[in-house]
Write a protein that holds these residues in place. Structure first.
Motif, PDB file in Angstrom:
ATOM      1  N   CYS A 207      -9.025  -5.822   7.061  1.00 15.39           N
ATOM      2  CA  CYS A 207      -8.294  -4.807   6.281  1.00 15.39           C
ATOM      3  C   CYS A 207      -7.974  -5.269   4.869  1.00 15.39           C
ATOM      4  CB  CYS A 207      -7.011  -4.406   6.994  1.00 15.39           C
ATOM      5  SG  CYS A 207      -7.256  -3.596   8.569  1.00 15.39           S
ATOM      6  N   HIS A 208      -7.775  -6.587   4.674  1.00 13.01           N
ATOM      7  CA  HIS A 208      -7.306  -7.072   3.367  1.00 13.01           C
ATOM      8  C   HIS A 208      -8.257  -8.061   2.727  1.00 13.01           C
ATOM      9  CE1 HIS A 208      -3.363  -5.279   4.170  1.00 13.01           C
ATOM     10  NE2 HIS A 208      -3.443  -5.802   5.413  1.00 13.01           N
TER      11      HIS A 208
ATOM     12  N   ARG B 196       0.826  -1.196   0.000  1.00 16.71           N
ATOM     13  CA  ARG B 196       0.000   0.000   0.000  1.00 16.71           C
ATOM     14  C   ARG B 196       0.863   1.249   0.000  1.00 16.71           C
ATOM     15  NH1 ARG B 196      -4.824  -1.506   4.378  1.00 16.71           N
ATOM     16  NH2 ARG B 196      -5.863  -3.073   3.024  1.00 16.71           N
ATOM     17  N   ASN B 197       2.103   1.078   0.516  1.00 20.42           N
ATOM     18  CA  ASN B 197       3.052   2.199   0.560  1.00 20.42           C
ATOM     19  C   ASN B 197       4.309   1.754  -0.186  1.00 20.42           C
ATOM     20  OD1 ASN B 197       4.825   4.284   1.128  1.00 20.42           O
ATOM     21  ND2 ASN B 197       4.269   4.422   3.314  1.00 20.42           N
TER      22      ASN B 197
ATOM     23  N   LYS C 151      -9.525  -2.408   0.346  1.00 23.91           N
ATOM     24  CA  LYS C 151      -9.232  -3.807   0.619  1.00 23.91           C
ATOM     25  C   LYS C 151      -8.786  -4.524  -0.676  1.00 23.91           C
ATOM     26  CE  LYS C 151     -12.534  -4.260   4.438  1.00 23.91           C
ATOM     27  NZ  LYS C 151     -13.693  -5.019   4.959  1.00 23.91           N
ATOM     28  N   GLU C 152      -7.935  -5.562  -0.505  1.00 30.27           N
ATOM     29  CA  GLU C 152      -7.407  -6.304  -1.669  1.00 30.27           C
ATOM     30  C   GLU C 152      -8.258  -7.514  -2.024  1.00 30.27           C
ATOM     31  OE1 GLU C 152      -5.653  -5.374   0.908  1.00 30.27           O
ATOM     32  OE2 GLU C 152      -3.983  -4.156   0.203  1.00 30.27           O
TER      33      GLU C 152
ATOM     34  N   HIS D 291      -7.585   2.641   3.460  1.00 28.48           N
ATOM     35  CA  HIS D 291      -7.041   2.008   2.254  1.00 28.48           C
ATOM     36  C   HIS D 291      -8.055   1.008   1.716  1.00 28.48           C
ATOM     37  CE1 HIS D 291      -3.339   3.407   4.267  1.00 28.48           C
ATOM     38  NE2 HIS D 291      -2.881   3.556   3.013  1.00 28.48           N
TER      39      HIS D 291
END
Length: 557
Positions: A160-161, A107-108, A175-176, A173
Motif C-alpha cells: 500500500c505504501h 491520506r485522510n 502509493k507513497e 490511494h
C-alpha cells in the motif's frame, strides 16, 4: 522562666514537625505522581501492544481474507489500517481514553497529527532507536498522559505504501514510495489522570492530617512532661535561690519533683545550702572575734601613729638643725677660703720666677682652695634649698655672660690638666629670665665635672643653642672623658653619688654637683639631662625656658 522554657521546647518541636510534614507531603506527592505516571504508561503500553498485535494479525492474514477457495482475489475491505482504526474507536468508546493513528502526511486529514504528536514524530525521525515516548500534558483541557509509539514500514506495508510512488493500491490511494523502516505515523494514546489526581490528593490529605495529629500530640506531650519534670522543679529551685540570695541559707528542696539531672541539681543545691548555712554561722562567730581583734589593732595603730608623728617632728627639727649647721659652717668656711685665694693670687703676682718651685706651690694652693670653695658653695646651696631659704631672683640674663664666666673660672683648671676647653654661643640665642648666679652654678658644676673626669689631652666643649619651636635655650657640656656606666646612670643625679667605674675612684668629690644642678634647674622650670657612653665621654644638657619662672624658693618647694 516557667513559661519561656516550655515555649523554647515546644516551638522548635512544632517547627521541626511542620517541616517534616511539608517534606513528607512533597515527597509523597512526587512519588505518587511518579507511580501514577508509571501505571498510566503501563496501561498505554499494553493497549499499543494489543493493537500492534491485532495489526500484525491482519497483515499476516490479508491474503487469506481477500482470496477465495478457488484462488480468486476478492478484496473484502478488511485492510489492516481500517481494522486498527475501527477497533481503536470501539475500544475507547464510552471512556476518556483516546487512541489515535495519526501521521504528519496522512491520506485522510482526519488522521493528521496535532502539535504534540508532530514534535514526537520529529524525535522518532532523529532517533530511529527510540521505541516510545510519554509525557504528562494537557489534552482537551484535562491533565493526561500522552503515550506515543512509532508506526514504521515493514514488508506487509509495501503493498500500500511502497513503490512505485503514485501507483494506486487496493484501497484506491496513491502509493507513497516508502521503504522498509521509514516512519509513516504514530499510535497516540491519551490516558486521563483525573482518577489518579483525586487518589493522590486523598492520600496526601490523609498523611497531612496524620502529621497534624502527631504534631498536636507531640506539643501536648512536650508541654505536659516538660512542665511536670523540668520547669516546675526549676521554678521551685529558682524560688529557693531567691530565698538564699536574701541571706536565709536553711532551704529545703526535698519536695522538688524531677528525674535525672534536675533531681541531682536539687540534691546539689540542698547540700550547698546546708554548707553555706554552716559557713555563715561560723563566719558570724569569726566576725565577732575579728571585730574585737580589729579594735585592739586600731588602738595600737593610733598609738603608733602618735609615736610616728612625734618622731617625725623630732626628725624635722633635727633636719633643720643639720641644714642650719651646714649653712652656718659653710658660710664660716667661705670667708677664710676666699682670703686664702686672694692672698695666693697676690703672692703669685709678686712672684718673680713664674717657673720656679714657689710659683708651682702657690698655683697648687690656689687651685685646691678654689676646688674646696666650690664644694663648700655646693654644700651651702644644698643646705639652703633643703631649709627653704634659697632666694630665687630671676632677671633678664645674657647666656653668653654665663658661659664666659664659667670659661674664665675653669680655664686655669683645664690648662693645669692639659685639657682643651672651647665655648660656642649661637647668634640667635636670646636673653632669658633666670637667676644669673644659680644659672652660672649649674653650668659651672656640669663643666667642673667634665674637667675632673677628662684625662690629659681630652677636649671639653660648652655650647648654647636656641630651640625656637620649644622656646628654650639649651646649654650643653660635652667631653670625651671616662663616661658613665649604664648601671650607674639612674643614680647619677642623687646626692653624694658618683659613677661606680673603677677609673672614677681616683677622682675626689662630694657627689653634690649634679644633684645641686638638677635642683637649681627645677627652680628655673627647666631640666638637666645626660647622655653617656662608657669610655667615650658624656654630654650634659641644661634646658632653660626663655620666659623662665619667677618667685622665691619657699620651704617644701
Amino acid at each position: 522562666m516557667h513559661g519561656k522554657l516550655k515555649y523554647k521546647l515546644a516551638v522548635p518541636t512544632v517547627v521541626i514537625i511542620a517541616l517534616l510534614m511539608v517534606l513528607n507531603v512533597a515527597w509523597s506527592y512526587t512519588s505518587q505522581r511518579e507511580q501514577a505516571q508509571a501505571a498510566m504508561r503501563e496501561q498505554a503500553s499494553m493497549l499499543t501492544r494489543q493493537l500492534n498485535a491485532m495489526w500484525d494479525f491482519m497483515a499476516i492474514n490479508q491474503n487469506r481474507i481477500n482470496y477465495d477457495s478457488q484462488g480468486n482475489y476478492d478484496f473484502k475491505g478488511l485492510h489492516c489500517s481500517i481494522v486498527g482504526l475501527s477497533v481503536s474507536g470501539h475500544f475507547s468508546q464510552g471512556t476518556d481514553y483516546k487512541i489515535r493513528y495519526v501521521s504528519d502526511s496522512p491520506r485522510n486529514s482526519a488522521h493528521a497529527t496535532d502539535k504534540f504528536e508532530g514534535q514526537v514524530m520529529e524525535r522518532f525521525r532523529e532517533d530511529p532507536g527510540l521505541a516510545e515516548y510519554d509525557e504528562m500534558a494537557t489534552f482537551d483541557d484535562q491533565n493526561a498522559l500522552r503515550y506515543v509509539t512509532p508506526l514504521r514500514i515493514d514488508d506487509s506495508c509495501l503493498s500500500c505504501h511502497g513503490s512505485p510512488a503514485g501507483e494506486m493500491d487496493v484501497t484506491g490511494h496513491a502509493k507513497e514510495g516508502m521503504a522498509i523502516g521509514d516512519l509513516y505515523g504514530v499510535i497516540s494514546v491519551v490516558v486521563p489522570s483525573a482518577i489518579y489526581d483525586e487518589s493522590i490528593a486523598q492520600n496526601v490529605a490523609r498523611e497531612a492530617l496524620l502529621f497534624f495529629v502527631l504534631m498536636v500530640a507531640c506539643v501536648v506531650s512536650v508541654y505536659f512532661f516538660v512542665n511536670r519534670f523540668v520547669t516546675a522543679p526549676l521554678e521551685r529551685l529558682k524560688n529557693a535561690v531567691r530565698v538564699t540570695d536574701a541571706g536565709r541559707f536553711a532551704v529545703d528542696v526535698k519536695d522538688v519533683r524531677g528525674d535525672g539531672e534536675v533531681h541531682d541539681l536539687a540534691e546539689y543545691f540542698e547540700t550547698m545550702s546546708s554548707e553555706l548555712n554552716a559557713l555563715y554561722d561560723d563566719l558570724e562567730s569569726q566576725v565577732e572575734v575579728r571585730a574585737g581583734q580589729l579594735v585592739v589593732a586600731n588602738e595600737e595603730l593610733l598609738r603608733q601613729r602618735e609615736q610616728l608623728e612625734a618622731m617625725n617632728e623630732r626628725l624635722s627639727e633635727e633636719s633643720r638643725y643639720k641644714s642650719d649647721f651646714l649653712a652656718m659652717m659653710s658660710h664660716e668656711l667661705r670667708t677664710p677660703l676666699t682670703s686664702v685665694i686672694a692672698f695666693t693670687e697676690i703672692l703669685q703676682q709678686q712672684e718673680d720666677d713664674a717657673q720656679g718651685q714657689r710659683a708651682r706651690i702657690l698655683g697648687e694652693v690656689r687651685q685646691n682652695a678654689a676646688i674646696l670653695l666650690s664644694r663648700i658653695n655646693n654644700i651651702l646651696d644644698v643646705a639652703r634649698l633643703e631649709a627653704g631659704k634659697s632666694e630665687f631672683a630671676p632677671m633678664l640674663v645674657d647666656v653668653a655672660d654665663i658661659v664666659n664666666s664659667v670659661e674664665a673660672a675653669l680655664e686655669p683648671l683645664a690648662q693645669a690638666k692639659e685639657v682643651q676647653l672651647t665655648v660656642e654661643v649661637g647668634r640667635d640665642v636670646p636673653l632669658i629670665m633666670a637667676d644669673a648666679d644659680k644659672a652660672r652654678r649649674v653650668v659651672e658644676n656640669l663643666a667642673g665635672n667634665a674637667v675632673k673626669f677628662t684625662p690629659a689631652g681630652g677636649h671639653i666643649a660648652i655650647s648654647a643653642t636656641f630651640d625656637s619651636a620649644a622656646q628654650v635655650v639649651r646649654i650643653a657640656v660635652a667631653d670625651d672623658g671616662i663616661g658613665i656606666d649604664p648601671a650607674d646612670a639612674p643614680f647619677i643625679f642623687d646626692k653624694f653619688t658618683q659613677g661606680d667605674a673603677s677609673a672614677s675612684r681616683r677622682y675626689n668629690g662630694s657627689g653634690l654637683g649634679l644633684s645641686l644642678a638638677r635642683d637649681l634647674m627645677e627652680l628655673h622650670g627647666g631640666t638637666v639631662e645626660m647622655e653617656s657612653t662608657l669610655g667615650k665621654g658624656s654630654v650634659f644638657t641644661a634646658t632653660f625656658p626663655v620666659q623662665g619662672k619667677a618667685g622665691k624658693c619657699e620651704e617644701g618647694e
